[in-house]
Scaffold this active site. Structure first.
Site, PDB file in Angstrom:
ATOM      1  N   HIS A 184      17.714 -17.410 -27.429  1.00  0.00           N
ATOM      2  CA  HIS A 184      16.739 -17.912 -28.233  1.00  0.00           C
ATOM      3  C   HIS A 184      15.695 -16.886 -28.665  1.00  0.00           C
ATOM      4  O   HIS A 184      14.857 -17.273 -29.468  1.00  0.00           O
ATOM      5  CB  HIS A 184      16.174 -19.319 -28.026  1.00  0.00           C
ATOM      6  N   LYS A 200       4.558 -24.837 -37.859  1.00  0.00           N
ATOM      7  CA  LYS A 200       5.422 -24.535 -36.858  1.00  0.00           C
ATOM      8  C   LYS A 200       4.635 -24.444 -35.748  1.00  0.00           C
ATOM      9  O   LYS A 200       3.364 -24.539 -35.832  1.00  0.00           O
ATOM     10  CB  LYS A 200       5.894 -23.131 -37.175  1.00  0.00           C
ATOM     11  N   ARG A 201       4.929 -23.936 -34.450  1.00  0.00           N
ATOM     12  CA  ARG A 201       4.194 -23.959 -33.375  1.00  0.00           C
ATOM     13  C   ARG A 201       3.161 -22.833 -33.365  1.00  0.00           C
ATOM     14  O   ARG A 201       3.667 -21.678 -34.341  1.00  0.00           O
ATOM     15  CB  ARG A 201       4.922 -23.342 -32.224  1.00  0.00           C
ATOM     16  N   LYS A 203       3.732 -15.298 -34.895  1.00  0.00           N
ATOM     17  CA  LYS A 203       4.186 -16.121 -36.093  1.00  0.00           C
ATOM     18  C   LYS A 203       3.162 -16.055 -37.354  1.00  0.00           C
ATOM     19  O   LYS A 203       3.061 -16.214 -38.490  1.00  0.00           O
ATOM     20  CB  LYS A 203       4.199 -17.725 -36.111  1.00  0.00           C
ATOM     21  N   THR A 262      14.187 -22.165 -38.287  1.00  0.00           N
ATOM     22  CA  THR A 262      14.817 -23.336 -38.942  1.00  0.00           C
ATOM     23  C   THR A 262      14.035 -24.034 -39.761  1.00  0.00           C
ATOM     24  O   THR A 262      14.786 -24.617 -40.726  1.00  0.00           O
ATOM     25  CB  THR A 262      15.573 -24.326 -37.707  1.00  0.00           C
ATOM     26  N   LYS A 304      14.845 -25.841 -43.522  1.00  0.00           N
ATOM     27  CA  LYS A 304      14.346 -27.159 -44.192  1.00  0.00           C
ATOM     28  C   LYS A 304      13.654 -27.135 -45.454  1.00  0.00           C
ATOM     29  O   LYS A 304      14.057 -27.765 -46.504  1.00  0.00           O
ATOM     30  CB  LYS A 304      13.587 -27.949 -43.160  1.00  0.00           C
TER      31      LYS A 304
END
Ligand SMILES: *Cc1c(COP(=O)(O)O)cnc(C)c1O
Length: 799
Positions: A347, A535-536, A541, A643, A647
């Protein structure tokens, strides 16, 4: 009891009195939810028993999906939809003056995961059941899921999550199927029938008790099982130890989910959790297997075991141990069975996130397992030596045990027959760079399986209006075959259809606006662009880049009175790992910026910044359908797949992102005119990382916009947080901006302009939005799971 609404109402009222011991008039939503849940579970039971029987008797190959996380979310609605009784229940409850959505809110959100990895496991369960594949999940029944986030004065505070406080109607405790799990102790060998046998002596045993949750598919009688293990004291507890101490240590194993998204912490306990999951699951799988088959020589022909990341990698040495020590096989017999049974998903390529365990911790905790890993490593290094004689560097780099550590990714690759990445780009980086040595040595082992999401939860359930509109345009075939969503393409420029899509989005934006008003007491403009990053919270990110851009928008409006952009609402949701200082400061920064921007009379009509606390699956279900712009802005090469991006796309948001993870595949599908791509490419980032050449100072000095926002971090601009943001500024300048925010800033800003321009053209925007929905079928986890089933697990539907 669900035949029609009259029958449903009668049994519901009767059951409510029986189970909650209150009259309907005095019952709470929670009583009602609980009663409905019990009724539904009872209704499932017949099929569950039948599926279990069939699976026991049949000779079908099965897959077991081992994962340290399952981010399930709520189960009531998805279960009602899968059983196709949502409408009966909804109408029956309405007659009684009860809103189904209130009961939905009464369910706790099962948050047994940190983020993407855990949510993927949950989506896979849904797809396996819907495709009628014999596939079961194994995980840990954490008493407390991911912490509950409270924001106090803009700072994150973590509270223990308590999803089991009011019980869990979906689970069944199977005390008779409990399994003993040994820790510590020592290994002895004894001679038995002329053979050397290893025995694990003086171990401290804990009991793993299974709690089974039925996993239903859509419109099928097939029911799989998610088995979550809870740790309880064993009857054979160590007599030399104080019982209360032993009980406490035991229960700790399934007490908390580790809230650390990327790196590992709380070492011994975390390691105990991993072995606890693996041993209990393997013993239970083998017990079932033996009911149908005698010995384990053909185990791999009937059983596939998948490890979701490296956390369950101890399945490899543990299965070796069982085959050799308990089944009496020779190493050479056992090893091919193990590798043919196990497959592994990688991952991440962030090197700091690759799991490794210090031998000092590892060896005393699992003495026999450690011996086996040593032997696996010895034999592997011998093979390497035969292939690359004298190439010590390479062998050192590839070894499973090196420099005092056990490397779990190496163990996982060597001990399995398939290693997959989770998006095309990610798999390529694994094969060509990060794990190129292994790919060279095992050329057929690496493969790609691009992630997916279950369209049942993320579209049919969370955005019913959109799902119904799609069905009325193209029929219902897409529900079981999502590629059919492409039939929407001809409608992309159809004015009437565009208007329907527009209206649905507006409805959902109004609902979200109401939620934001209720929770944050902020009034937002429903016609503004809803620009969302949920998101986290992680440096790679780049939530920080998003905030810096908002600061720039603010500065620009203050300076240029002719600049008045289309109103925008920037929505954030993110949890930071409790020990992750930088991430927590970014959360504070978002709040500090919000405070200024939302209250300045000059800007508040144009920009609003909203942070929704306690991001979770159920919150995502409310935010995503209301989103116009999906922020997927990770530093290229760092996000394995994502992911969340899928969505949003499925719900008609347009992606603003880098060419990273699955964004690359989204861009390929929708074409450059239906996505906003900016910034460095993965190979450029990797080039800079290897050879240098990036100096963030240049961008700071040469771009006035950047200098202004970076200076504001430390200049006292934020009166409520005078010194809080110094480390953030340092990360950008002193530490040379590891994630290339300043490098990408200009092109990010430019894409935002392109977004605003496109949004101003209503027809064009709606056309883009419909294109995204139409091409999202590829990202159904039904597609992903079918690929795993065919290429890796070699299993077929149970029909
Ligand atoms: C989908 C999802 C994630 C993963 O989001 P990414 O944007 O891919 O990181 C994390 N948390 C929750 C609650 C989710 O539903």
């Amino acid at each position: 009891m669900f035949i029609n609404k009259e029958v449903f109402k009668a049994s519901f009222l009767q059951r409510l009195e029986q189970t909650a011991s209150v009259s309907f008039g005095n019952s709470t939503s929670r009583d009602q939810y609980h009663t409905l849940g019990l009724m539904v579970r009872e209704y499932i039971s017949t099929n569950w028993i039948a599926s279990n029987e069939e699976s026991r008797q049949g000779n079908h190959k099965k897959v077991y999906y081992l994962s340290i996380e399952f981010l399930l979310g709520r189960l009531l609605m998805s279960t009602l939809i899968n059983l196709r009784i949502r409408d009966v229940v909804d109408e029956g409850l309405k007659d009684l003056g009860v809103e189904l959505s209130d009961l939905e809110e009464a369910e706790a959100d099962a948050g047994l995961g940190n983020g993407g990895l855990g949510r993927l496991a949950a989506c896979f369960l849904d797809s396996m059941a819907s495709l009628e594949l014999p596939g079961h999940g194994y995980g840990i029944r954490y008493k407390h899921g991911l912490f509950e986030q409270k924001i106090i004065d803009g700072y994150q505070v973590e509270l223990p999550e308590q999803w089991l406080r009011n019980g869990n109607v979906w689970e069944v405790r199977k005390a008779d199927l409990a399994i003993e799990v040994p820790f510590w102790g020592d290994v002895k060998w004894v001679e038995q029938n002329g053979k050397l046998q290893f025995v694990h002596d003086h171990a401290e045993t804990v009991l793993a008790v299974p709690f089974d949750i039925p996993v239903l598919g859509f419109n099928t009688d097939h029911v799989n099982t998610l088995r979550l293990w809870g740790a309880e004291p064993s009857k054979h507890y160590p007599l030399h130890k104080d019982f209360m101490q032993y009980k406490k240590e035991t229960e700790q194993i399934s007490e908390f989910l580790y809230p650390n998204d990327m790196s590992n912490d709380g070492k011994i306990l975390r390691l105990k959790q991993q072995y606890f999951l693996v041993t209990a699951s393997l013993k239970s799988i083998i017990r079932d297997f033996k009911k149908n088959h005698g010995d384990l020589y053909h185990f791999h022909e009937y059983v596939a075991i998948h490890i979701n990341d490296t956390h369950p990698a101890l399945a490899i040495p543990e299965l070796m141990r069982i085959l050799i020590d308990e089944e009496g096989m020779r190493w050479e017999e056992a090893w091919p069975i193990v590798t043919n049974t196990i497959s592994y998903t990688n991952h991440t390529i962030l090197s700091e996130a690759l799991e490794k365990w210090s031998i000092d911790l590892f060896k005393p905790l699992f003495p026999r397992i450690y011996m086996i890993i040593e032997e696996i490593n010895k034999r592997f290094c011998k093979e390497l030596w035969d292939e690359y004689p004298g190439d010590w560097d390479r062998i050192e780099q590839m070894a499973i045990i090196a420099h005092g550590y056990v490397k779990m990714a190496h163990l996982s690759i060597v001990g399995s027959h398939s290693v997959n990445g989770v998006a095309k780009l990610h798999t390529e980086i694994l094969k060509r760079r990060e794990m190129s040595n292994f790919n060279e040595f095992y050329p057929y082992r690496f493969n790609n399986k691009t992630n997916g999401i279950t369209h049942r939860r993320w579209l049919i359930q969370s955005n019913k209006g959109l799902a119904d509109t799609i069905s009325s345009a193209i029929g219902i075939g897409w529900i079981t075959e999502t590629e059919q969503m492409k039939k929407l393409l001809p409608f992309a420029a159809d004015a009437a259809f565009q208007e329907e899509i527009n209206q649905i989005k507006l409805n959902r934006k109004q609902e979200l606006a109401a939620l934001i008003h209720q929770r944050n007491n902020i009034v937002i403009d429903e016609t503004s662009i809803f620009d969302v990053q949920i998101k986290r919270l992680h440096a790679y990110k780049r939530q920080l880049m998003n905030v810096l851009h908002i600061m720039h928008l603010y500065n620009r409006m203050k300076e240029d009175s002719s600049y008045r952009p289309h109103p925008r609402t920037f929505i954030f949701g993110a949890k930071a790992a409790p020990g992750y200082d930088f991430a927590k400061r970014v959360i504070k920064l978002i709040h500090s910026v919000a405070k200024i921007v939302n209250n300045d009379p000059l800007t508040k009509e144009y920009i609003k910044v909203v942070f929704l606390e306690n991001y979770s699956v159920s919150l995502a279900e409310k935010i995503i359908p209301a989103t116009n712009v999906s922020e997927q802005i990770s530093t290229a090469s760092k996000e394995a797949s994502g992911t969340g991006n899928m969505k949003f796309m499925m719900n008609g948001a347009v992606t603003l992102g880098t060419l990273d993870g699955a964004n690359v595949e989204i861009a390929e599908l929708v074409g450059p005119e239906n996505i906003f791509i900016f910034g460095l490419k993965a190979n450029q980032v990797m080039q800079y990382e290897r050879h240098g050449g990036y100096h963030s100072h240049d961008y700071y000095h040469n771009d006035r916009r950047i200098k202004q926002v970076v200076d504001q971090l430390t200049s006292g601009f934020f009166e409520d947080a005078y010194y809080d943001f110094e480390p953030i500024a340092d990360s950008l300048l002193m530490e040379n901006d590891q994630y290339f925010l300043l490098k990408d800033f200009a092109s990010y800003q430019d894409s935002h302009e392109r977004v605003a321009e496109a949004y101003a053209d209503r027809k064009r925007w709606l056309e883009m939005s419909i294109h995204n929905i139409a091409q999202s079928g590829f990202f159904s986890s039904d597609r992903t799971v079918s690929e795993y089933a065919k290429d890796i697990w070699k299993i077929r539907p149970n029909r």
